[in-house]
Design a protein around this motif. Structure first.
Motif, mmCIF file in Angstrom:
data_model
loop_
_atom_site.group_PDB
_atom_site.id
_atom_site.type_symbol
_atom_site.label_atom_id
_atom_site.label_comp_id
_atom_site.label_asym_id
_atom_site.label_seq_id
_atom_site.Cartn_x
_atom_site.Cartn_y
_atom_site.Cartn_z
ATOM 1 N N GLY A 7 0.813 -1.207 0.000
ATOM 2 C CA GLY A 7 0.000 0.000 0.000
ATOM 3 C C GLY A 7 0.845 1.254 0.000
ATOM 4 O O GLY A 7 0.565 2.218 -0.727
ATOM 5 N N LEU A 8 1.909 1.260 0.806
ATOM 6 C CA LEU A 8 2.796 2.418 0.870
ATOM 7 C C LEU A 8 3.509 2.665 -0.458
ATOM 8 O O LEU A 8 3.722 3.810 -0.866
ATOM 9 C CB LEU A 8 3.833 2.221 1.988
ATOM 10 C CG LEU A 8 3.280 2.255 3.413
ATOM 11 C CD1 LEU A 8 4.350 1.804 4.401
ATOM 12 C CD2 LEU A 8 2.800 3.669 3.767
ATOM 13 N N LEU A 9 3.844 1.573 -1.152
ATOM 14 C CA LEU A 9 4.554 1.688 -2.423
ATOM 15 C C LEU A 9 3.611 1.830 -3.617
ATOM 16 O O LEU A 9 4.054 1.971 -4.750
ATOM 17 C CB LEU A 9 5.446 0.458 -2.630
ATOM 18 C CG LEU A 9 6.575 0.278 -1.607
ATOM 19 C CD1 LEU A 9 7.269 -1.054 -1.807
ATOM 20 C CD2 LEU A 9 7.576 1.433 -1.704
ATOM 21 N N GLY A 10 2.305 1.777 -3.367
ATOM 22 C CA GLY A 10 1.332 1.936 -4.438
ATOM 23 C C GLY A 10 1.239 0.747 -5.370
ATOM 24 O O GLY A 10 0.876 0.892 -6.539
ATOM 25 N N LYS A 11 1.562 -0.447 -4.867
ATOM 26 C CA LYS A 11 1.494 -1.648 -5.704
ATOM 27 C C LYS A 11 0.142 -2.335 -5.530
ATOM 28 O O LYS A 11 -0.437 -2.320 -4.452
ATOM 29 C CB LYS A 11 2.620 -2.621 -5.333
ATOM 30 C CG LYS A 11 4.014 -2.087 -5.641
ATOM 31 C CD LYS A 11 5.059 -3.127 -5.343
ATOM 32 C CE LYS A 11 6.443 -2.578 -5.690
ATOM 33 N NZ LYS A 11 6.585 -2.354 -7.145
ATOM 34 N N PRO A 12 -0.376 -2.954 -6.609
ATOM 35 C CA PRO A 12 -1.669 -3.646 -6.492
ATOM 36 C C PRO A 12 -1.579 -4.860 -5.556
ATOM 37 O O PRO A 12 -0.553 -5.527 -5.486
ATOM 38 C CB PRO A 12 -1.986 -4.066 -7.927
ATOM 39 C CG PRO A 12 -0.671 -4.063 -8.627
ATOM 40 C CD PRO A 12 0.175 -3.023 -7.975
ATOM 41 N N ILE A 13 -2.688 -5.112 -4.865
ATOM 42 C CA ILE A 13 -2.751 -6.204 -3.888
ATOM 43 C C ILE A 13 -3.983 -7.046 -4.191
ATOM 44 O O ILE A 13 -5.068 -6.516 -4.450
ATOM 45 C CB ILE A 13 -2.888 -5.656 -2.448
ATOM 46 C CG1 ILE A 13 -1.807 -4.613 -2.146
ATOM 47 C CG2 ILE A 13 -2.835 -6.797 -1.424
ATOM 48 C CD1 ILE A 13 -2.121 -3.789 -0.896
ATOM 49 N N PHE A 14 -3.820 -8.348 -4.155
ATOM 50 C CA PHE A 14 -4.952 -9.266 -4.250
ATOM 51 C C PHE A 14 -5.040 -10.038 -2.934
ATOM 52 O O PHE A 14 -4.057 -10.636 -2.504
ATOM 53 C CB PHE A 14 -4.790 -10.249 -5.416
ATOM 54 C CG PHE A 14 -4.881 -9.596 -6.754
ATOM 55 C CD1 PHE A 14 -6.113 -9.435 -7.371
ATOM 56 C CD2 PHE A 14 -3.742 -9.134 -7.395
ATOM 57 C CE1 PHE A 14 -6.206 -8.819 -8.604
ATOM 58 C CE2 PHE A 14 -3.831 -8.516 -8.636
ATOM 59 C CZ PHE A 14 -5.062 -8.362 -9.237
ATOM 60 N N ARG A 15 -6.217 -10.016 -2.329
ATOM 61 C CA ARG A 15 -6.434 -10.706 -1.050
ATOM 62 C C ARG A 15 -7.609 -11.648 -1.214
ATOM 63 O O ARG A 15 -8.722 -11.214 -1.517
ATOM 64 C CB ARG A 15 -6.723 -9.694 0.061
ATOM 65 C CG ARG A 15 -7.133 -10.309 1.388
ATOM 66 C CD ARG A 15 -5.956 -10.984 2.074
ATOM 67 N NE ARG A 15 -6.242 -11.235 3.484
ATOM 68 C CZ ARG A 15 -6.790 -12.361 3.952
ATOM 69 N NH1 ARG A 15 -7.128 -13.322 3.116
ATOM 70 N NH2 ARG A 15 -7.003 -12.508 5.244
ATOM 71 N N GLU A 16 -7.380 -12.957 -1.027
ATOM 72 C CA GLU A 16 -8.441 -13.937 -1.205
ATOM 73 C C GLU A 16 -9.197 -14.152 0.110
ATOM 74 O O GLU A 16 -8.589 -14.300 1.168
ATOM 75 C CB GLU A 16 -7.866 -15.266 -1.698
ATOM 76 C CG GLU A 16 -8.951 -16.256 -2.089
ATOM 77 C CD GLU A 16 -8.371 -17.550 -2.650
ATOM 78 O OE1 GLU A 16 -8.952 -18.055 -3.630
ATOM 79 O OE2 GLU A 16 -7.369 -18.035 -2.124
ATOM 80 N N LEU A 17 -10.517 -14.187 0.005
ATOM 81 C CA LEU A 17 -11.387 -14.448 1.155
ATOM 82 C C LEU A 17 -12.067 -15.784 0.919
ATOM 83 O O LEU A 17 -12.794 -15.958 -0.062
ATOM 84 C CB LEU A 17 -12.428 -13.325 1.280
ATOM 85 C CG LEU A 17 -13.342 -13.350 2.508
ATOM 86 C CD1 LEU A 17 -12.532 -13.206 3.788
ATOM 87 C CD2 LEU A 17 -14.373 -12.223 2.417
ATOM 88 N N VAL A 18 -11.820 -16.763 1.829
ATOM 89 C CA VAL A 18 -12.283 -18.130 1.567
ATOM 90 C C VAL A 18 -13.217 -18.689 2.643
ATOM 91 O O VAL A 18 -13.861 -19.724 2.408
ATOM 92 C CB VAL A 18 -11.088 -19.092 1.380
ATOM 93 C CG1 VAL A 18 -10.249 -18.673 0.190
ATOM 94 C CG2 VAL A 18 -10.231 -19.151 2.635
ATOM 95 N N THR A 19 -13.300 -18.053 3.799
ATOM 96 C CA THR A 19 -14.192 -18.562 4.844
ATOM 97 C C THR A 19 -14.912 -17.411 5.522
ATOM 98 O O THR A 19 -14.427 -16.273 5.542
ATOM 99 C CB THR A 19 -13.431 -19.356 5.928
ATOM 100 O OG1 THR A 19 -12.666 -18.446 6.728
ATOM 101 C CG2 THR A 19 -12.507 -20.388 5.318
ATOM 102 N N MET A 20 -16.067 -17.730 6.107
ATOM 103 C CA MET A 20 -16.817 -16.725 6.862
ATOM 104 C C MET A 20 -16.114 -16.362 8.158
ATOM 105 O O MET A 20 -16.402 -15.344 8.777
ATOM 106 C CB MET A 20 -18.221 -17.249 7.163
ATOM 107 C CG MET A 20 -19.137 -17.277 5.952
ATOM 108 S SD MET A 20 -19.491 -15.629 5.307
ATOM 109 C CE MET A 20 -20.549 -14.969 6.612
ATOM 110 N N GLN A 21 -15.174 -17.197 8.596
ATOM 111 C CA GLN A 21 -14.494 -16.955 9.865
ATOM 112 C C GLN A 21 -13.338 -15.962 9.729
ATOM 113 O O GLN A 21 -12.814 -15.489 10.734
ATOM 114 C CB GLN A 21 -13.957 -18.284 10.441
ATOM 115 C CG GLN A 21 -15.038 -19.207 10.999
ATOM 116 C CD GLN A 21 -15.894 -19.836 9.925
ATOM 117 O OE1 GLN A 21 -15.400 -20.232 8.882
ATOM 118 N NE2 GLN A 21 -17.199 -19.918 10.163
#
Length: 254
Positions: A7-21
């Motif tokens: 985020g600080l370097l302005g690079k794209p991030i992909f974050r996978e969400l796989v569970t309700m927990q």
């Protein structure tokens, strides 16, 4: 920490969400900074509509609903191999009706329901339960084995503990796949079973199982009770192979 630096370097991030927990901005101690980084250049990948909606409710703007992929070279229709695989992995006969459950051994997977269901079905019905085991879940498998003996179905149920090299074989030897989970992010084996042309009898989970299962087309949605699952199995067996095959090809094309 990597997400914050991105985020600080302005690079794209992909974050996978796989569970309700879980949350996209875990762990809690860094939640504010991770949320800032993700909202700056991040995309949340949610594996089901249920999880996509949860990400949006948490305030994330860029959400991509993308289910887990299926290896269509492995998970494929192979009815000509059914009896061969049945002899390899089970003592069950070609004229038995074999039901399969592929899931880790945990309370959330609701395997006890399937044993109660088996007690309601005729002797011709057999059950194969396969899944990995964590040390903390050892008492659960012992309880399942005790329940099997109590119900008098020990000759109709196989309990296989641990990972298997060819999960597709357990689907291809079965007549019906069972998915009694109380909660799940997606349930990838549901998609794999459909691609194998095997009808799925599943607990109705809004935004998850009801997204993929079409009644009397590729499976049956049920309430999480032994009696409703027993009725669901009977209904699933009525689905013609031609209908299941079309549903498999439709899903593979996606």
């Amino acid at each position: 920490v990597a997400a914050i630096w991105a985020g600080l370097l302005g690079k794209p991030i992909f974050r996978e969400l796989v569970t309700m927990q879980s949350r996209p901005d875990d762990p809690p101690g860094l939640r504010r900074l991770v949320r800032w980084a993700l909202n700056r250049r991040g995309t949340i990948i949610a594996i089901s509509p249920l999880l996509a909606e949860r990400a949006r409710q948490l305030g994330y703007r860029r959400v991509w609903c993308r289910p887990n992929p299926v290896d269509e070279l492995r998970f494929t229709i192979a009815r000509d191999l059914r009896d061969v695989l049945r002899r390899r992995y089970t003592p069950f006969r070609p004229d038995d009706i074999v039901l399969a459950d592929l899931a880790k051994y945990s309370k959330m997977k609701n395997k006890e329901l399937l044993l109660g269901m088996m007690a309601l079905l005729p002797p011709r019905y057999k059950l194969v339960m396969v899944g990995p085991l964590e040390d903390a879940d050892q008492p659960l498998t012992e309880d399942l084995a005790k329940l099997i003996r109590t119900l008098g179905i020990h000759d109709r149920v196989i309990l296989h503990r641990g990972f298997v090299d060819h999960p597709e074989h357990y689907l291809q030897l079965a007549d019906v796949f069972l998915f009694p989970s109380l909660s799940d992010g997606l349930g990838t084996p549901v998609l794999e079973a459909i691609c194998c042309g095997i009808p799925v009898v599943a607990n109705r989970i809004a935004g998850v199982t009801d997204w993929w299962i079409r009644d009397q087309v590729n499976g049956v949605l049920c309430e999480a009770t032994a009696r409703d699952f027993a009725r669901g199995v009977e209904r699933a067996l009525e689905i013609p192979h031609a209908t299941l095959d079309r549903a498999a090809q439709e899903l593979i094309s996606q």
